[in-house]
Design a protein around this motif. Structure first.
Motif, PDB file in Angstrom:
ATOM      1  N   UNK A 161       0.833  -1.207   0.000  1.00  0.00           N
ATOM      2  CA  UNK A 161       0.000   0.000   0.000  1.00  0.00           C
ATOM      3  C   UNK A 161       0.864   1.251   0.000  1.00  0.00           C
ATOM      4  N   UNK A 162       1.856   1.290   0.870  1.00  0.00           N
ATOM      5  CA  UNK A 162       2.719   2.466   0.964  1.00  0.00           C
ATOM      6  C   UNK A 162       3.519   2.666  -0.324  1.00  0.00           C
ATOM      7  N   UNK A 163       4.081   1.580  -0.859  1.00  0.00           N
ATOM      8  CA  UNK A 163       4.873   1.691  -2.085  1.00  0.00           C
ATOM      9  C   UNK A 163       4.019   2.241  -3.227  1.00  0.00           C
ATOM     10  N   UNK A 183       5.090  11.633 -17.825  1.00  0.00           N
ATOM     11  CA  UNK A 183       6.320  11.304 -18.533  1.00  0.00           C
ATOM     12  C   UNK A 183       6.884   9.989 -17.978  1.00  0.00           C
ATOM     13  N   UNK A 184       7.517   9.156 -18.812  1.00  0.00           N
ATOM     14  CA  UNK A 184       8.124   7.909 -18.306  1.00  0.00           C
ATOM     15  C   UNK A 184       9.072   8.136 -17.136  1.00  0.00           C
ATOM     16  N   UNK A 185       9.735   9.291 -17.124  1.00  0.00           N
ATOM     17  CA  UNK A 185      10.667   9.584 -16.031  1.00  0.00           C
ATOM     18  C   UNK A 185       9.945   9.648 -14.687  1.00  0.00           C
ATOM     19  N   UNK A 186       8.664  10.019 -14.700  1.00  0.00           N
ATOM     20  CA  UNK A 186       7.908  10.120 -13.444  1.00  0.00           C
ATOM     21  C   UNK A 186       7.722   8.748 -12.816  1.00  0.00           C
ATOM     22  N   UNK A 187       7.502   7.718 -13.635  1.00  0.00           N
ATOM     23  CA  UNK A 187       7.342   6.366 -13.100  1.00  0.00           C
ATOM     24  C   UNK A 187       8.638   5.886 -12.456  1.00  0.00           C
ATOM     25  N   UNK A 188       9.753   6.166 -13.112  1.00  0.00           N
ATOM     26  CA  UNK A 188      11.040   5.789 -12.540  1.00  0.00           C
ATOM     27  C   UNK A 188      11.318   6.569 -11.257  1.00  0.00           C
ATOM     28  N   UNK A 189      11.021   7.865 -11.275  1.00  0.00           N
ATOM     29  CA  UNK A 189      11.277   8.696 -10.098  1.00  0.00           C
ATOM     30  C   UNK A 189      10.449   8.259  -8.907  1.00  0.00           C
ATOM     31  N   UNK A 190       9.303   7.635  -9.178  1.00  0.00           N
ATOM     32  CA  UNK A 190       8.423   7.201  -8.093  1.00  0.00           C
ATOM     33  C   UNK A 190       8.966   5.978  -7.352  1.00  0.00           C
ATOM     34  N   UNK A 191       9.838   5.218  -7.998  1.00  0.00           N
ATOM     35  CA  UNK A 191      10.313   3.956  -7.406  1.00  0.00           C
ATOM     36  C   UNK A 191      11.100   4.177  -6.107  1.00  0.00           C
ATOM     37  N   UNK A 192      12.149   5.030  -6.085  1.00  0.00           N
ATOM     38  CA  UNK A 192      12.867   5.220  -4.825  1.00  0.00           C
ATOM     39  C   UNK A 192      12.037   5.928  -3.768  1.00  0.00           C
ATOM     40  N   UNK A 193      11.074   6.734  -4.203  1.00  0.00           N
ATOM     41  CA  UNK A 193      10.197   7.396  -3.241  1.00  0.00           C
ATOM     42  C   UNK A 193       9.341   6.358  -2.518  1.00  0.00           C
ATOM     43  N   UNK A 194       8.752   5.452  -3.291  1.00  0.00           N
ATOM     44  CA  UNK A 194       7.964   4.391  -2.676  1.00  0.00           C
ATOM     45  C   UNK A 194       8.812   3.465  -1.827  1.00  0.00           C
ATOM     46  N   UNK A 195      10.033   3.191  -2.292  1.00  0.00           N
ATOM     47  CA  UNK A 195      10.926   2.292  -1.556  1.00  0.00           C
ATOM     48  C   UNK A 195      11.329   2.887  -0.214  1.00  0.00           C
TER      49      UNK A 195
END
Length: 307
Positions: A161-163, A183-195
């Motif tokens: 849920x948090x991720x 933008x595709x970059x937004x999906x990548x940028x979201x990964x370390x934020x969720x992690x």
């Protein structure tokens, strides 16, 4: 004969909760989970020339309100379900400790969700129907984290849920309300934020594993053991630091994205605690992880902005 009037006993009526009690219930250390995704999504949006301050600020306010409302819900249901007792090892909780009445805490959650909905109406005007879907899902899952017939946090789904909601959804949603697309970059940028946000949950679950077992709270640490929880923390940390390299290699970010690596020294102390300690000794790891998440996230956002 003289008579004496007995001194009045202590009042049984508790004083009204003060501001400090509501601040305690809001769990300020966890609010980095709301701030960081908006900062990262906004940094990327302005870096790509599509940033807009008013939608960004509205997204921040909405995220903070949902986070606080979720914390209030957790405070209420963890007490009702027996997860928060006198044996609690973490920071004091206002419901369990009697500082704020359960019904009042629940009402506070309702107020936060109502205000978040009001903010969301503006974002719907800006971003259209996708924001309705995001907002409704966020509010429902915020409640379902510990409430409802299938509480996510009690069935090993809190980490996911948090991720998803404080990583993927929050970052891409923040970008979307400013750019009108993702933008595709937004999906990548979201990964370390969720992690990095999920790392906070992992610390909580590792610390509370003994009391969670008694309360029937089946977190991942309860289901698969503390060894798995520690491995999860390490994996999430590795993912956080690996993502800037991936984005640079894919030409989705400039070398400035490596500014986030400056936060590495902040990751070491909580990591050591997670790997070697247990129970209440993990409380400093929670604060340390929150500091790491905040500094990493802000530097990451700055790196995405600079081109």
């Amino acid at each position: 004969m003289s008579t004496s009037i007995p001194a009045p006993g202590p009042l049984s009526v508790k004083p009204r909760p003060g501001v400090k009690h509501w601040v305690m219930a809001a769990r300020p250390k966890t609010l980095t989970a709301a701030l960081v995704p908006v900062a990262v999504g906004t940094g990327l949006a302005f870096g790509l020339g599509v940033g807009r301050w008013l939608p960004a600020l509205a997204a921040l306010l909405g995220a903070v309100l949902i986070q606080i409302g979720t914390n209030f819900i957790n405070d209420y249901y963890d007490f009702k379900k027996g997860a928060d007792t006198h044996e609690r090892l973490g920071p004091k909780r206002v419901t369990q400790s009697g500082l704020i009445a359960p019904s009042t805490v629940l009402a506070g959650a309702g107020v936060c969700f109502a205000l978040a909905t009001a903010v969301g109406l503006y974002l719907v005007m800006v971003g259209g129907w996708p924001i309705i879907a995001i907002g409704v899902a966020s509010l429902l899952c915020g409640y379902a984290y510990t409430g409802g017939p299938f509480p996510l946090g009690y069935n090993g789904l809190g980490d996911l849920f948090v991720f998803i909601f404080f990583g993927l959804v929050a970052v891409t949603g923040t970008y979307f309300v400013q750019a009108g697309t993702v933008d595709p970059a937004a999906w990548w940028a979201a990964v370390p934020v969720g992690a990095s946000g999920t790392m906070l949950i992992v610390v909580n679950n590792l610390r509370d594993v003994t009391t969670d077992v008694k309360a029937g709270k089946r977190t991942l640490a309860v289901r698969f053991g503390t060894g798995m929880g520690k491995a999860e923390y390490v994996l999430l940390l590795v993912v956080s630091f690996a993502t800037p390299f991936a984005m640079f290699a894919l030409k989705l970010a400039s070398p400035w994205v490596f500014l986030s690596l400056v936060s590495l020294p902040l990751a070491v102390p909580p990591l050591k605690l997670v790997l070697k300690d247990a129970g209440a000794a993990l409380n400093p790891a929670l604060g340390g992880t929150a500091r790491f998440q905040l500094v990493f996230g802000l530097l990451f956002a700055l790196g995405l902005y600079l081109r």
